[in-house]
Design a protein around this motif. Sequence first.
Motif, PDB file in Angstrom:
ATOM      1  N   LYS A   1      32.443  37.282  36.111  1.00 10.46           N
ATOM      2  CA  LYS A   1      31.040  36.903  36.002  1.00 10.46           C
ATOM      3  C   LYS A   1      30.723  35.829  37.033  1.00 10.46           C
ATOM      4  O   LYS A   1      29.654  35.789  37.605  1.00 10.46           O
ATOM      5  CB  LYS A   1      30.749  36.352  34.592  1.00 10.46           C
ATOM      6  N   ASN A   2      31.707  35.013  37.255  1.00  5.12           N
ATOM      7  CA  ASN A   2      31.462  33.835  38.069  1.00  5.12           C
ATOM      8  C   ASN A   2      32.285  33.912  39.357  1.00  5.12           C
ATOM      9  O   ASN A   2      33.480  33.634  39.376  1.00  5.12           O
ATOM     10  CB  ASN A   2      31.854  32.597  37.251  1.00  5.12           C
ATOM     11  N   ILE A   3      31.619  34.301  40.423  1.00  4.16           N
ATOM     12  CA  ILE A   3      32.308  34.494  41.691  1.00  4.16           C
ATOM     13  C   ILE A   3      32.890  33.175  42.204  1.00  4.16           C
ATOM     14  O   ILE A   3      33.996  33.127  42.715  1.00  4.16           O
ATOM     15  CB  ILE A   3      31.329  35.069  42.741  1.00  4.16           C
ATOM     16  N   GLU A   4      32.129  32.099  42.003  1.00  6.67           N
ATOM     17  CA  GLU A   4      32.590  30.815  42.520  1.00  6.67           C
ATOM     18  C   GLU A   4      33.898  30.397  41.861  1.00  6.67           C
ATOM     19  O   GLU A   4      34.807  29.893  42.519  1.00  6.67           O
ATOM     20  CB  GLU A   4      31.514  29.743  42.309  1.00  6.67           C
ATOM     21  N   LYS A   5      33.979  30.680  40.558  1.00 12.37           N
ATOM     22  CA  LYS A   5      35.205  30.314  39.848  1.00 12.37           C
ATOM     23  C   LYS A   5      36.366  31.166  40.372  1.00 12.37           C
ATOM     24  O   LYS A   5      37.470  30.661  40.601  1.00 12.37           O
ATOM     25  CB  LYS A   5      35.011  30.530  38.344  1.00 12.37           C
ATOM     26  N   LEU A   6      36.075  32.440  40.600  1.00  9.89           N
ATOM     27  CA  LEU A   6      37.109  33.321  41.102  1.00  9.89           C
ATOM     28  C   LEU A   6      37.597  32.846  42.466  1.00  9.89           C
ATOM     29  O   LEU A   6      38.803  32.804  42.730  1.00  9.89           O
ATOM     30  CB  LEU A   6      36.561  34.741  41.203  1.00  9.89           C
ATOM     31  N   LYS A   7      36.653  32.464  43.291  1.00  7.01           N
ATOM     32  CA  LYS A   7      37.020  31.949  44.606  1.00  7.01           C
ATOM     33  C   LYS A   7      37.964  30.755  44.483  1.00  7.01           C
ATOM     34  O   LYS A   7      38.938  30.626  45.220  1.00  7.01           O
ATOM     35  CB  LYS A   7      35.756  31.495  45.355  1.00  7.01           C
ATOM     36  N   LYS A   8      37.636  29.888  43.526  1.00  6.63           N
ATOM     37  CA  LYS A   8      38.440  28.683  43.330  1.00  6.63           C
ATOM     38  C   LYS A   8      39.845  29.082  42.863  1.00  6.63           C
ATOM     39  O   LYS A   8      40.853  28.556  43.348  1.00  6.63           O
ATOM     40  CB  LYS A   8      37.754  27.774  42.297  1.00  6.63           C
ATOM     41  N   ASP A   9      39.867  30.053  41.955  1.00 12.14           N
ATOM     42  CA  ASP A   9      41.171  30.504  41.447  1.00 12.14           C
ATOM     43  C   ASP A   9      42.027  31.098  42.555  1.00 12.14           C
ATOM     44  O   ASP A   9      43.249  30.992  42.539  1.00 12.14           O
ATOM     45  CB  ASP A   9      40.975  31.554  40.346  1.00 12.14           C
ATOM     46  N   MET A  10      41.330  31.724  43.493  1.00 13.49           N
ATOM     47  CA  MET A  10      42.059  32.396  44.556  1.00 13.49           C
ATOM     48  C   MET A  10      42.834  31.417  45.431  1.00 13.49           C
ATOM     49  O   MET A  10      43.801  31.782  46.071  1.00 13.49           O
ATOM     50  CB  MET A  10      41.083  33.184  45.445  1.00 13.49           C
ATOM     51  N   ARG A  11      42.397  30.178  45.421  1.00 11.30           N
ATOM     52  CA  ARG A  11      43.110  29.191  46.237  1.00 11.30           C
ATOM     53  C   ARG A  11      44.547  29.034  45.781  1.00 11.30           C
ATOM     54  O   ARG A  11      45.425  28.709  46.577  1.00 11.30           O
ATOM     55  CB  ARG A  11      42.403  27.837  46.161  1.00 11.30           C
ATOM     56  N   LEU A  12      44.740  29.279  44.485  1.00 10.65           N
ATOM     57  CA  LEU A  12      46.088  29.168  43.950  1.00 10.65           C
ATOM     58  C   LEU A  12      47.062  30.093  44.675  1.00 10.65           C
ATOM     59  O   LEU A  12      48.198  29.732  44.956  1.00 10.65           O
ATOM     60  CB  LEU A  12      46.073  29.529  42.455  1.00 10.65           C
ATOM     61  N   CYS A  13      46.581  31.298  44.955  1.00 12.07           N
ATOM     62  CA  CYS A  13      47.526  32.281  45.475  1.00 12.07           C
ATOM     63  C   CYS A  13      47.619  32.260  46.996  1.00 12.07           C
ATOM     64  O   CYS A  13      48.366  33.032  47.578  1.00 12.07           O
ATOM     65  CB  CYS A  13      47.188  33.671  44.980  1.00 12.07           C
ATOM     66  N   SER A  14      46.871  31.344  47.627  1.00 13.75           N
ATOM     67  CA  SER A  14      46.899  31.407  49.093  1.00 13.75           C
ATOM     68  C   SER A  14      48.280  31.072  49.655  1.00 13.75           C
ATOM     69  O   SER A  14      48.682  31.640  50.673  1.00 13.75           O
ATOM     70  CB  SER A  14      45.842  30.469  49.675  1.00 13.75           C
ATOM     71  N   SER A  15      49.015  30.196  48.967  1.00 10.13           N
ATOM     72  CA  SER A  15      50.339  29.890  49.506  1.00 10.13           C
ATOM     73  C   SER A  15      51.270  31.107  49.370  1.00 10.13           C
ATOM     74  O   SER A  15      52.093  31.368  50.255  1.00 10.13           O
ATOM     75  CB  SER A  15      50.929  28.679  48.784  1.00 10.13           C
ATOM     76  N   ILE A  16      51.119  31.849  48.303  1.00 13.14           N
ATOM     77  CA  ILE A  16      51.936  33.060  48.161  1.00 13.14           C
ATOM     78  C   ILE A  16      51.542  34.080  49.224  1.00 13.14           C
ATOM     79  O   ILE A  16      52.404  34.701  49.857  1.00 13.14           O
ATOM     80  CB  ILE A  16      51.767  33.676  46.750  1.00 13.14           C
ATOM     81  N   VAL A  17      50.236  34.233  49.436  1.00 16.20           N
ATOM     82  CA  VAL A  17      49.789  35.182  50.458  1.00 16.20           C
ATOM     83  C   VAL A  17      50.336  34.783  51.815  1.00 16.20           C
ATOM     84  O   VAL A  17      50.768  35.633  52.603  1.00 16.20           O
ATOM     85  CB  VAL A  17      48.250  35.274  50.475  1.00 16.20           C
ATOM     86  N   ASP A  18      50.364  33.472  52.071  1.00 16.59           N
ATOM     87  CA  ASP A  18      50.924  33.025  53.340  1.00 16.59           C
ATOM     88  C   ASP A  18      52.384  33.415  53.472  1.00 16.59           C
ATOM     89  O   ASP A  18      52.821  33.877  54.528  1.00 16.59           O
ATOM     90  CB  ASP A  18      50.783  31.498  53.466  1.00 16.59           C
ATOM     91  N   SER A  19      53.138  33.237  52.402  1.00 17.11           N
ATOM     92  CA  SER A  19      54.545  33.599  52.562  1.00 17.11           C
ATOM     93  C   SER A  19      54.722  35.117  52.589  1.00 17.11           C
ATOM     94  O   SER A  19      55.673  35.613  53.207  1.00 17.11           O
ATOM     95  CB  SER A  19      55.425  32.957  51.494  1.00 17.11           C
ATOM     96  N   LEU A  20      53.806  35.848  51.972  1.00 17.11           N
ATOM     97  CA  LEU A  20      53.873  37.309  52.127  1.00 17.11           C
ATOM     98  C   LEU A  20      53.576  37.688  53.575  1.00 17.11           C
ATOM     99  O   LEU A  20      54.180  38.613  54.123  1.00 17.11           O
ATOM    100  CB  LEU A  20      52.876  37.989  51.189  1.00 17.11           C
ATOM    101  N   LEU A  21      52.648  36.996  54.179  1.00 13.29           N
ATOM    102  CA  LEU A  21      52.353  37.258  55.594  1.00 13.29           C
ATOM    103  C   LEU A  21      53.596  37.026  56.453  1.00 13.29           C
ATOM    104  O   LEU A  21      53.813  37.715  57.446  1.00 13.29           O
ATOM    105  CB  LEU A  21      51.221  36.347  56.075  1.00 13.29           C
ATOM    106  N   GLN A  22      54.378  36.030  56.043  1.00  9.57           N
ATOM    107  CA  GLN A  22      55.605  35.780  56.798  1.00  9.57           C
ATOM    108  C   GLN A  22      56.572  36.962  56.698  1.00  9.57           C
ATOM    109  O   GLN A  22      57.402  37.158  57.572  1.00  9.57           O
ATOM    110  CB  GLN A  22      56.311  34.515  56.289  1.00  9.57           C
ATOM    111  N   CYS A  23      56.468  37.707  55.622  1.00 11.20           N
ATOM    112  CA  CYS A  23      57.343  38.869  55.467  1.00 11.20           C
ATOM    113  C   CYS A  23      56.980  39.985  56.435  1.00 11.20           C
ATOM    114  O   CYS A  23      57.784  40.877  56.672  1.00 11.20           O
ATOM    115  CB  CYS A  23      57.236  39.434  54.060  1.00 11.20           C
ATOM    116  N   LEU A  24      55.749  39.964  56.927  1.00 16.49           N
ATOM    117  CA  LEU A  24      55.337  41.041  57.817  1.00 16.49           C
ATOM    118  C   LEU A  24      56.125  40.962  59.112  1.00 16.49           C
ATOM    119  O   LEU A  24      56.297  39.884  59.681  1.00 16.49           O
ATOM    120  CB  LEU A  24      53.847  40.934  58.137  1.00 16.49           C
TER     121      LEU A  24
END
Lengths: 902, 408
Positions: B106-129
Amino acid sequence: MDEGSSKNVSLKSHCKYTDQIFSSENVKDDNEHDWWASDSGSSTGSYYSDTDSSTAEWESEINSNGELIYIESLVDNINDEQFSFNETKLESQPELIRRRSTRTGKLMRLIRRKESKRLSTRNKKTNFNTTNNVGSSGKEGTAIKEVTFRDFQAGEIREVILWVDPDRRHKLGRRATLCEAYFGIIPGVFSDKTRIMVAGFIPDGEAIKNKNIKIGDWLRSVNSNNITYQNLDHVLSEITMSTNVILELQRVAGVDVTATLSGLNSPKQSALVQRLMNKEESKDLMQSIIDYPLGVLYLQTTELSEVGPDLQGVLYAFPRSESKNIHSILCTARGAFITLNHLLPGIRGLQPTSCSLEEAVNLSCDIVRTLEFTYESLTKCFTSEENRSSLDHFFVLIIERLLDIKSYANNAGLIISCMEIHNNIEDMENYKFGSTFSVANFIELSRDAQIQIDAALSEMEAMDYRDWNEDPMDCQRLYTILGSCIYHKNYLLGSHLTHSDLIEVQSYLRQNCILNLISNEPVKSLIIWKKVYPSSCNRNNTENNQSLVLDGKWYLLVVGYGHDLLVVLLESGGSTAKCSETIGPDIFYVEEAQETLKHIQKIGVTTLAAKWIASNTRPEVIAYEDPMPVKASSSITENLLGLIKSADVQNLSVKPPSNSNKKSQEIPSILKKRNTEECPMVLESIYSLHTSEDSLSQGTGGISEISDEAMPILGRRATREKIVSRSRYSDDSDSDLDMYKNDCQILSADISNIRENLLNQAEYLIPKVLTVGDKNYLYHYIHLDMVEGILLSSNPLEHLGKNPKFLINFNKCVHIIHKLLHNTVRFKTMLNSDMDKTVINKSLIAVKEHGVLFEWENLSYWVVGRLYTTPHPKELYVCYQDSAPQNLIEIAFKLHSLHTLT
Amino acid sequence: MVAHVMCLTSTGGIPLFSRQKGEGDTMTFSKIASLYGIHMFLKSQNIKLLNTNLPDTTIMWKEFEQSITLIVIASGTTKSVLDKFLNAVFGAMILFVGMEELKSTKNIEKLKKDMRLCSSIVDSLLQCLDVGDGICSKTDIINMTECIMCQENSLFQTCLEGYMECLDSMYGCILVHGCLAAATEGWWNLSPIERKLLITAVNTEDTYSTRDIPVFLPYKSPNVAFRLVSITLINQVEVLALCGPNPDLSEIERFAVQCWKNSIDALHSAEQCYPRNLPASINLDSETLGFLLVNYKIQKFILGKNMQYAKNRVSGSHRLDILRTFYHQAVETYILSSDSECDMTDDNWKFIGVKETYLCSEYHKCYAVKYGDHILCILCASTVPTHTVRLVCQKILKTLLIDKQGCW
C-alpha cells in the motif's frame, strides 16, 4: 526477448524445409517456339520448322529492366522417378544461335567460327552445317532424351482426327521423320522398342493444337493400321494427299503430363521451378502467416512526428495484410525496437545488435547482404514500390525454407507441417549453416580437375577471341568479366571471384533458392541475368562518385545445365562499349558462358565431382552408427588392392616400348590440353611424344604405382614424371611431328581423354585418413574460412547413419564454439585504444581451442573447434571418436595438403 | 565492466532501487524509465521482452509476481547467469520484506525504505556476477554454496547436529571464512538461492559476535519470518541457524558455548585450511594452478588454487576467475544443459551425454570432467599438453571423491 519480437527474422530452429520452392513465371511467348529436342534415338535430327529469324528460347522472358530469370526443367516433377538424368543428355544440348543486331551479327560470326572449332572437338557427333538448313540457323542436336514412361497398357483410348498435308513433308527439313512432318508429333518408343510414344510436339504442328493428344500417349494406330516403331514410316508414307487421318491414342502414363506444362510456349518447369516466381501464391501465404511470430520490417527511425499516421516510418513490412487494421506482431511492436535503438547508445555507447538468437542475427546479415547485392542499398530496395512483390516473394521463400512449409496451398497446415518428420534435415541444416556463416561449400577436386576448371574459366574470362577470327575484331566489347565460379549441386568447384564477391554471389544463390533447386533436380537450362551491386566495386561510395569504374554497371549472369551452375560477374563501363540497361543479356556472353559450362561438363569435371562427393575418401569419414567403423574402409582398401593387382598384370603385358607411338593418340596426358591451347604449335610435338609414357604412368600405369606407394601418380608428381619421360623419348620426335599438324585432332583426342583420365581418378580414389591412430576415427569435419567465404566439410548425413540429431548436435556445438573463438578474432583485430574500453570477458580473449566429449549410446566422441589465425582466421571443427588424442592443427594441415602431398 | 541492476514496480514503474558494480555513469532516472517503458509497451502487445544483446553486453528484463520488474545490464557474462542473478535479487527482496508486502504494497515509500535493507546483499550478489574484468576480490558463483573441505568436517557435523537439537531446529551450518564447512540435512534441503542469500546476509555485514535477523525464505516460507541466528565461535568461524521464536538469543549463545567449547582446537585448524580450501593431506599436481569442484545436484562448490604457484603468472584471484568463466561458458552450456530448467539458452536444444569439455587459450587451459553428480574443472598452464591435462583432471577428481576425510 521472445520469438515474436525478434528484431528481424525469428526462426524456429527445429523446422525444416522442403524442396519445393520454385515457381514459374507465366509469360506469354509469342515468338517462335524453337526449342525442342528430338528423342527418337541418336540418328534423328530435329530442325526448325520456321523462318529465318530464330531467337534463343529465353529471350522472351527478359523483363522491362533487362533482367532475366529463365529456368527450364529437364524432367517433369511428376515423372521424376521415371526419368533418369544422366550426362549424355547434357552433352547434346542444342546449341543456341540467334541473330539480334548488327553487333551481335558480328559476334555471331565469331561464335560460329568458334563453334566450328569447338564443335568439332567437343561434340564429335554433331555436324555443324549451316548450309544444310533453311534459315542458316538450324542445328542438329543429337538430343538423346531418355524418356521412359510407365508403359502399362491400361488407359483411356481416344480417337483423334488430324488434318495431314503431305506437302508439308519437307517443310521441316529433310531429316525430319514423317511423323514429325505430318502430325507434328515427335515419336518416341516405349521400353519394348516397338510401341510408339508421343514424346513431344513440334511447334505449329497439327498435334499441338489438339488437346486430346498428350505427351506420353501411346500412338496405337493411324487410320486403323496398328503402328509399331518398325512400320511407322511405312504407314505414313502411304498418305499421299491432304486428308483427315484418324489417330488412336491410349493414355498410359496415368497422369496428364501435358497439363503440367504451363502452356506449351513457356518452358517446361517442375513444381520446384514453378515455385520460383508465382507471386500470387506468395501473397496468399504472406497473409496467412500474419499471426505467426515472424516477419521483416524496414523502418525509418528519424523524422518521426508525434502525431503521424498509424504506420509512419514503416518503409517495408512483411508479412502484410490487405486489410488496414491487421499488422504482424513485429509491426505493432516496432516502437520498442526504435526506442531501444535510440536509448542504448546513450547507456553504453554501443549500438544494440539484436534481441534474438545469434543465428537469426547472422541470417538477417546474410539476407541484407543479398538485398544490397541485388538492389544496391536497403533504402533503394525497400522504398521502391515496384520491388514490393518480388521482395514479398523473396521473404516467403526464405520463410518457407526456415519453417518447412510443405503444403503450400493448405495454409492451415502451417504448424502441423513444422512438426512433420524432417527427412530433409540435411538440406535445412546446410542452408542454415551456410546462411549463418555466409560460406560456400567448397570441394577440392584433384589437381588435374582444378587445372581444367581454372583453364576453362580463364579462357572465358579472358574473352580473347582473336584466335577464332581471322578478321580483326572491330567491335568494342560490351562487358568485362570480373570473375566467375562454378557449382556442382550446392558445392563450389572453383572460383575466380574475389572473396567478397564470392560471398555475395553465394548469398544471392542461396537466398534465392537457386542452389537448392540445382542440388535437388537437374535443370535443362537455367539463365539468370541481373543487375547487381557488388561491394567490391564501391557500392557504398556512390554518393562520393568514387566508383572505381566510371559509369560502372555490374551484371550477374548465371547459367545452368543439369546439376551445374556457372556464375559470371560482368562489368560494363570504363573500357567497354556503352550498352542500354534495359536491353537484357547479350546473347554472345550468355552462350559463351553456356559453352564454357558445357565444356566443363564434357571433360568430366562434374562427373568427377559427383563421384568425389559420393566417394567419401577425401578425407574419409566413418559412419556414426557403425560399431566397427574401420571395417568399411579396410574393405575398400582390399578391393583396391585387388584392382591394383589385376591392373598390374595387364600393365606389364602392354608395356613393350614399341607400342608407345601407337598408344600416344589414345591416352594423352591430362595436362596436355591446357598446354596445347596456350601454345598450340610449338609444344604439340613435344607433348605428343611423351604421351606414350604418360599413357602408362597415368592410365593403367598409375595404378601399378599404387602397389608400391599406395597412391596414384597425380598432380605434381605426374608433371614431374612427364618431364622425365619427355627427355627420355625426345629422339623420336621427328616421327610424330606430322601426326599432330591439325590441332583440332589433338583437341578432340584431348577432350575425351581428359575426361577419361579425370574419371579414372574418381575410380581410384584412395581414402585419406585425417586422424592419428591405427584406425580412422573421424566422423565429420567442417573447415570454415569466413574471410574467403569457403567451407570445407564432409557430407554429414550420408555418413552419419542418418541420425539427424547427431548433425544438429554438432552444428549447435559449432555455433557455440564459434562464438567463443570469434571473441579472440575480435580482440586481436581491435585497436589498442579500444582494448581498454572493451567489455569482452578477459578470460575469453585468447581462446583458441574448445572441445566437448559426448557419450551417446555407448559411443563417445569429441567435438572440437580450433582457431588458427595466420594468414587470416580460419576455424576447423571436427567430430571424432574418443581414442588417441588428436592434434587439430595436424588435422588442418592434412586437410589442406590432401592434394599436394601423397 | 559495469553492471547495473534496477528494480521497479510493475504497475506504476516507480523505481525501488538501483545498484551498480564497478565504475561508470550511474543510471539516470529517464534511462531507467525508458528501459522499463519498452518492457511495459511490449507487454501491452502481448509480447514478453526477455533480453537485448549489445556487443558483449546483455540487458535482461524479468517480471516477478506481476508486481516487481527487475532489469539488469551486465557485460561478459551469460544469459543463464543473469537469469539466476535476477532470481537471487528478487529472493533478497523477499528475504527482508516478505512476499505479501511485495505483492500488494500500500505504501510505496515504506517499501522503498525497506529495500535499503537488502542493498548490501544485492551488492554482494553483483560481485558474484562474472563480468570478466579480472579484478574480483572474491570469486563466488551466484547459484551455489561455496564450501571448504577440511579434515575436521565430520567432527563439525556431529557438533552441529547436537547444537541444532538444542535449538530445536533443522537448519544450521558452520561457516569458515564464509565457506560452508558442515551443514545439517535440512540446510541442504533449502533451495540454493535461499542458502546463498542466508550466507550472504551473514557475510556482508561487518563481523558481529552474534546476530539475530528476521528473514523470510523466498521459497520455503515467503510469508512467515524465521530468525537467522549467527554466533561467532572463533574469528572467521561462525555457526548459523534458522529458528522459530524460541529460544531467545542469550539462551542460544549458551547452547553454542556448550556444544562447541570442546572443538575449539579443531576450529582453529580448520580456519587455517583457508584459502587452500582442501585438507592438507590432499596435494594437487604441480601442473594444476587451480581447481573448481562442483556438485551440481546439491549446488555446492569448492574453489581453490594451488599455493605453490601463488606468485607467478596469472594472479591468484584472476586464476579463479578464469575457472569461473570457464564454468559458466563451457560447463553450464554443455554439461548442465540437459539438467537446467531455465530456457535462457539460445534455443531449446539440450546437449545430452556430455562428459568432458576443455578450453585452450594462449595463456592457460581449462579442463572439466563430469563424474556422477560431480564436475571438476582444473586450470593449467598453456604449456601442458591437453591430453595430460585430461589425465590430471581425472586423477584429481578420483582423489577428491575417494578421500573420506574431507567429507562435504
